[in-house]
Design a protein around this motif. Structure first.
Motif, PDB file in Angstrom:
ATOM      1  N   PRO A 164       0.804  -1.234   0.000  1.00 60.21           N
ATOM      2  CA  PRO A 164       0.000   0.000   0.000  1.00 60.21           C
ATOM      3  C   PRO A 164       0.831   1.277   0.000  1.00 60.21           C
ATOM      4  CG  PRO A 164      -0.948  -1.608   1.502  1.00 60.21           C
ATOM      5  CD  PRO A 164       0.377  -2.155   1.082  1.00 60.21           C
ATOM      6  N   ALA A 165       1.914   1.304   0.756  1.00 60.66           N
ATOM      7  CA  ALA A 165       2.758   2.497   0.787  1.00 60.66           C
ATOM      8  C   ALA A 165       3.432   2.723  -0.563  1.00 60.66           C
ATOM      9  CB  ALA A 165       3.805   2.381   1.895  1.00 60.66           C
ATOM     10  N   LEU A 166       3.862   1.645  -1.188  1.00 65.46           N
ATOM     11  CA  LEU A 166       4.466   1.766  -2.515  1.00 65.46           C
ATOM     12  C   LEU A 166       3.436   2.272  -3.530  1.00 65.46           C
ATOM     13  CD1 LEU A 166       6.531  -1.560  -2.597  1.00 65.46           C
ATOM     14  CD2 LEU A 166       7.481   0.761  -2.582  1.00 65.46           C
ATOM     15  N   ALA A 167       2.206   1.735  -3.439  1.00 62.14           N
ATOM     16  CA  ALA A 167       1.155   2.095  -4.393  1.00 62.14           C
ATOM     17  C   ALA A 167       0.769   3.561  -4.294  1.00 62.14           C
ATOM     18  CB  ALA A 167      -0.076   1.215  -4.169  1.00 62.14           C
ATOM     19  N   ALA A 168       0.918   4.155  -3.114  1.00 59.97           N
ATOM     20  CA  ALA A 168       0.554   5.564  -2.928  1.00 59.97           C
ATOM     21  C   ALA A 168       1.561   6.512  -3.558  1.00 59.97           C
ATOM     22  CB  ALA A 168       0.422   5.868  -1.440  1.00 59.97           C
ATOM     23  N   ASP A 169       2.722   5.993  -3.923  1.00 60.45           N
ATOM     24  CA  ASP A 169       3.781   6.791  -4.545  1.00 60.45           C
ATOM     25  C   ASP A 169       3.764   6.541  -6.050  1.00 60.45           C
ATOM     26  OD1 ASP A 169       6.079   7.990  -5.467  1.00 60.45           O
ATOM     27  OD2 ASP A 169       7.414   7.098  -3.974  1.00 60.45           O
ATOM     28  N   TRP A 190      -6.567   0.847 -16.593  1.00 55.62           N
ATOM     29  CA  TRP A 190      -6.475   1.543 -15.315  1.00 55.62           C
ATOM     30  C   TRP A 190      -7.812   2.204 -14.960  1.00 55.62           C
ATOM     31  CZ3 TRP A 190      -3.315   2.578 -11.215  1.00 55.62           C
ATOM     32  CH2 TRP A 190      -1.973   2.162 -11.283  1.00 55.62           C
ATOM     33  N   ILE A 191      -8.332   2.998 -15.882  1.00 54.77           N
ATOM     34  CA  ILE A 191      -9.561   3.754 -15.601  1.00 54.77           C
ATOM     35  C   ILE A 191     -10.747   2.818 -15.398  1.00 54.77           C
ATOM     36  CG2 ILE A 191     -11.206   5.394 -16.610  1.00 54.77           C
ATOM     37  CD1 ILE A 191      -8.685   6.726 -17.930  1.00 54.77           C
ATOM     38  N   GLU A 192     -10.829   1.778 -16.203  1.00 56.09           N
ATOM     39  CA  GLU A 192     -11.906   0.795 -16.048  1.00 56.09           C
ATOM     40  C   GLU A 192     -11.863   0.153 -14.666  1.00 56.09           C
ATOM     41  OE1 GLU A 192     -11.544  -0.286 -20.788  1.00 56.09           O
ATOM     42  OE2 GLU A 192     -10.864  -1.721 -19.271  1.00 56.09           O
ATOM     43  N   ASP A 193     -10.675  -0.268 -14.259  1.00 55.61           N
ATOM     44  CA  ASP A 193     -10.548  -0.954 -12.980  1.00 55.61           C
ATOM     45  C   ASP A 193     -10.846  -0.017 -11.808  1.00 55.61           C
ATOM     46  OD1 ASP A 193     -10.110  -3.125 -11.349  1.00 55.61           O
ATOM     47  OD2 ASP A 193      -7.919  -3.011 -11.419  1.00 55.61           O
ATOM     48  N   ILE A 194     -10.396   1.237 -11.906  1.00 54.50           N
ATOM     49  CA  ILE A 194     -10.698   2.208 -10.846  1.00 54.50           C
ATOM     50  C   ILE A 194     -12.210   2.403 -10.734  1.00 54.50           C
ATOM     51  CG2 ILE A 194     -10.491   4.633 -10.168  1.00 54.50           C
ATOM     52  CD1 ILE A 194      -7.677   4.609 -11.411  1.00 54.50           C
ATOM     53  N   GLN A 199     -17.147   1.979  -7.883  1.00 56.19           N
ATOM     54  CA  GLN A 199     -18.607   2.067  -8.033  1.00 56.19           C
ATOM     55  C   GLN A 199     -19.326   0.723  -8.100  1.00 56.19           C
ATOM     56  OE1 GLN A 199     -19.791   4.988  -7.633  1.00 56.19           O
ATOM     57  NE2 GLN A 199     -17.896   6.164  -7.899  1.00 56.19           N
ATOM     58  N   GLY A 200     -18.622  -0.361  -8.326  1.00 55.07           N
ATOM     59  CA  GLY A 200     -19.261  -1.671  -8.380  1.00 55.07           C
ATOM     60  C   GLY A 200     -19.760  -2.053  -9.766  1.00 55.07           C
ATOM     61  N   LYS A 201     -20.356  -3.241  -9.839  1.00 52.64           N
ATOM     62  CA  LYS A 201     -20.709  -3.835 -11.132  1.00 52.64           C
ATOM     63  C   LYS A 201     -21.800  -3.086 -11.879  1.00 52.64           C
ATOM     64  CE  LYS A 201     -21.734  -8.054 -10.047  1.00 52.64           C
ATOM     65  NZ  LYS A 201     -22.089  -9.485 -10.241  1.00 52.64           N
ATOM     66  N   ASN A 202     -22.822  -2.619 -11.185  1.00 49.77           N
ATOM     67  CA  ASN A 202     -23.970  -2.037 -11.879  1.00 49.77           C
ATOM     68  C   ASN A 202     -23.596  -0.773 -12.645  1.00 49.77           C
ATOM     69  OD1 ASN A 202     -25.579  -4.100 -10.939  1.00 49.77           O
ATOM     70  ND2 ASN A 202     -26.382  -2.930  -9.206  1.00 49.77           N
ATOM     71  N   VAL A 203     -22.869   0.122 -11.989  1.00 48.64           N
ATOM     72  CA  VAL A 203     -22.445   1.354 -12.653  1.00 48.64           C
ATOM     73  C   VAL A 203     -21.483   1.034 -13.793  1.00 48.64           C
ATOM     74  CG1 VAL A 203     -21.118   3.497 -12.362  1.00 48.64           C
ATOM     75  CG2 VAL A 203     -22.807   2.816 -10.648  1.00 48.64           C
ATOM     76  N   PRO A 286      -5.966   3.997  -6.888  1.00 54.03           N
ATOM     77  CA  PRO A 286      -6.496   5.167  -6.164  1.00 54.03           C
ATOM     78  C   PRO A 286      -7.955   5.070  -5.727  1.00 54.03           C
ATOM     79  CG  PRO A 286      -5.204   5.862  -8.054  1.00 54.03           C
ATOM     80  CD  PRO A 286      -5.368   4.372  -8.170  1.00 54.03           C
ATOM     81  N   GLU A 287      -8.188   5.461  -4.488  1.00 59.00           N
ATOM     82  CA  GLU A 287      -9.532   5.676  -3.937  1.00 59.00           C
ATOM     83  C   GLU A 287     -10.432   4.445  -4.050  1.00 59.00           C
ATOM     84  OE1 GLU A 287     -11.278   9.304  -5.462  1.00 59.00           O
ATOM     85  OE2 GLU A 287      -9.297  10.215  -5.685  1.00 59.00           O
ATOM     86  N   THR A 288      -9.856   3.258  -3.814  1.00 59.25           N
ATOM     87  CA  THR A 288     -10.643   2.031  -3.881  1.00 59.25           C
ATOM     88  C   THR A 288     -10.591   1.308  -2.542  1.00 59.25           C
ATOM     89  OG1 THR A 288      -8.753   0.766  -4.755  1.00 59.25           O
ATOM     90  CG2 THR A 288     -10.264   1.763  -6.352  1.00 59.25           C
ATOM     91  N   ASP A 289     -11.585   0.444  -2.331  1.00 56.13           N
ATOM     92  CA  ASP A 289     -11.751  -0.270  -1.068  1.00 56.13           C
ATOM     93  C   ASP A 289     -11.136  -1.658  -1.178  1.00 56.13           C
ATOM     94  OD1 ASP A 289     -12.590  -1.532   1.239  1.00 56.13           O
ATOM     95  OD2 ASP A 289     -14.622  -0.729   1.154  1.00 56.13           O
ATOM     96  N   ALA A 290     -10.216  -1.983  -0.281  1.00 54.40           N
ATOM     97  CA  ALA A 290      -9.542  -3.286  -0.304  1.00 54.40           C
ATOM     98  C   ALA A 290     -10.512  -4.444  -0.113  1.00 54.40           C
ATOM     99  CB  ALA A 290      -8.459  -3.326   0.772  1.00 54.40           C
ATOM    100  N   ARG A 291     -11.722  -4.172   0.370  1.00 53.03           N
ATOM    101  CA  ARG A 291     -12.697  -5.248   0.591  1.00 53.03           C
ATOM    102  C   ARG A 291     -13.439  -5.642  -0.688  1.00 53.03           C
ATOM    103  NH1 ARG A 291     -15.819  -2.233   5.338  1.00 53.03           N
ATOM    104  NH2 ARG A 291     -15.502  -0.600   3.766  1.00 53.03           N
ATOM    105  N   SER A 292     -13.266  -4.892  -1.748  1.00 58.16           N
ATOM    106  CA  SER A 292     -13.958  -5.204  -3.005  1.00 58.16           C
ATOM    107  C   SER A 292     -13.517  -6.569  -3.534  1.00 58.16           C
ATOM    108  CB  SER A 292     -13.656  -4.130  -4.048  1.00 58.16           C
ATOM    109  OG  SER A 292     -14.167  -4.502  -5.312  1.00 58.16           O
ATOM    110  N   THR A 293     -14.481  -7.344  -4.017  1.00 61.16           N
ATOM    111  CA  THR A 293     -14.179  -8.672  -4.565  1.00 61.16           C
ATOM    112  C   THR A 293     -14.521  -8.787  -6.044  1.00 61.16           C
ATOM    113  OG1 THR A 293     -16.358  -9.487  -3.876  1.00 61.16           O
ATOM    114  CG2 THR A 293     -14.517  -9.810  -2.334  1.00 61.16           C
TER     115      THR A 293
END
Length: 428
Positions: A164-169, A190-194, A199-203, A286-293
């Motif tokens: 996580p620290a590496l990813a923030a740089d 990148w943009i698709e995955d972010i 936002q999840g699957k529906n959006v 960026p700005e994503t939740d680690a709990r996302s599956t």
């Protein structure tokens, strides 16, 4: 008998023996079968990947006696388009995007597969691996190879807690946008995955199938989050770096970067694949939740352009679990094995490769998977997306809203054009 006559008899006998020997040699790759027709196949696999695919096709020939003329090319889109326009398409083509499948199917260039592949085989694939056009249930393509995309590669010797620290740089990301005629596609990933992780699957599905404007605040947020990660130097380096070279910097005593956001296929391009490990991108990008599956994926879709008995036999074989398991198991030991979208192919097909088994396991959870959005879009939309990514990286200090308004005009134009089909769904 004269000496001349005896000489002629000996010569005839020798020629006869040679003809018999040659007949056995020519049938050697068919297990002694007589030729039973031919079938032509076009795909993008060359080099070691092409060799592994040819071995699978050789097994088909040995079993059926049908010869396969395989052409592997890195310019698949251009080659196929020219052959279709010349009315000389291959019998079977393996396309790297469901959006292209939709385009050819809508134009009437393809043969339906749900009338050829047995229903019990089609049931072994989740809905996203056999995509259908909006407003119809016909199947024109089946994914015979799959890749996982919502992952971040790193040296296996790095501690997971350090990621996580590496990813923030932003300086720690190995990034390359170069890709010949398709430059920019790693940025679309990148943009698709972010967007998917935020936002999840529906959006994500509404956007990928043309139902959500590019100027929607949630899409805009994903672009801004990506742009905020990279400094000017990293962005400019990415523009002049080929995607095949970017990840080569991950390994070694003093690597200039530590992470690469790239699909599972890229591991096969690393000099030492055994040194590579991965983490899921949720929580690292960026700005994503680690709990996302939920995970982004891509596929290579087998399609049929000419309806012949030989083509029907081969398309059924390519879609079978038996063929795909053999494809993986017969890949040369020094190379990474392909992954299957067929749910019945066992994890054992990946041998004792623990990293590959984790990827194969993730690909089996079809309910949590979404196809690469740009791959699913009409060609004009996808190309405009790629160009916008390159334009944004040239100066990430500018707000992307101007580029998104241009992309929104393209979307509206395509939605009004009945000759530019969109898929009905991209998520499982």
């Amino acid at each position: 008998m004269s000496a001349a006559a005896r000489s002629r008899d000996v010569t005839a006998a020798v020629l006869g023996l040679w003809l018999v020997a040659l007949s056995f040699l020519s049938a050697g790759d068919m297990g002694g079968r007589q030729p039973r027709g031919r079938v032509s196949v076009l795909a993008s696999w060359t080099g070691a990947e092409g060799d592994a695919f040819r071995r699978m096709l050789n097994t088909f020939t040995q079993r059926t006696g049908i010869r396969v003329d395989y052409q592997g090319t890195t310019a698949l889109r251009e080659v196929l388009r020219s052959e279709v326009e010349a009315e000389t398409p291959p019998d079977i083509a393996v396309l790297p995007s469901p959006g292209e499948v939709a385009g050819y199917a809508d134009a009437g260039d393809m043969v339906r597969l749900d009338r050829t592949i047995p229903e019990r085989t089609l049931q072994q694939y989740g809905p996203l691996w056999k995509p259908t056009l909006r407003g119809g249930g016909a199947v024109y393509g089946v994914a015979i190879k799959a890749d996982l995309k919502s992952i971040v590669w790193h040296d296996r010797n790095r501690r997971p807690s350090a990621l996580p620290a590496l990813a923030a740089d932003g300086r720690q990301w190995c990034v390359g946008m170069g890709g010949d005629a398709t430059a920019g596609w790693p940025g679309t990933d990148w943009i698709e995955d972010i967007l998917l992780q935020q936002q999840g699957k529906n959006v994500y599905q509404a956007w990928a199938t043309g139902g959500l404007p590019w100027t929607d605040r949630r899409v805009t947020r994903a672009w801004r989050a990506w742009g905020s990660l990279f400094g000017t130097d990293t962005a400019r380096t990415a523009l002049i770096t080929d995607f095949r070279e970017a990840g080569g910097k991950l390994f070694g005593p003093n690597p200039p970067c530590a992470l690469e956001h790239q699909g599972s296929f890229i591991r096969g391009g690393y000099a030492r694949p055994a040194d590579a490990d991965f983490a899921f991108s949720a929580g690292l990008i960026p700005e994503t939740d680690a709990r996302s599956t939920v995970r982004e994926v891509s596929g290579d879709f087998a399609t049929m352009f000419r309806d012949t008995p030989q083509a029907r036999q081969l398309i059924r074989y390519l879609a079978s679990a038996d063929a795909q398991q053999g494809w993986a198991e017969n890949t040369a030991e020094a190379h990474t094995r392909p992954f299957s979208a067929n749910s019945t192919v066992p994890l054992d097909a990946q041998g004792d490769d623990g990293v590959a088994r984790r990827i194969a396991r993730a690909l089996k959870n079809s309910g949590a998977l979404c196809l690469d959005a740009s791959d699913a879009m009409p060609t004009r939309m996808r190309l405009a997306f790629q160009r916008a990514v390159l334009a944004y990286l040239s100066d990430t200090r500018k707000d992307p809203i101007g580029l998104l308004r241009i992309l929104e005009k393209v979307r509206k134009s395509l939605r009004a054009d009945r000759g530019q089909p969109w898929l009905s769904r991209v998520c499982g």
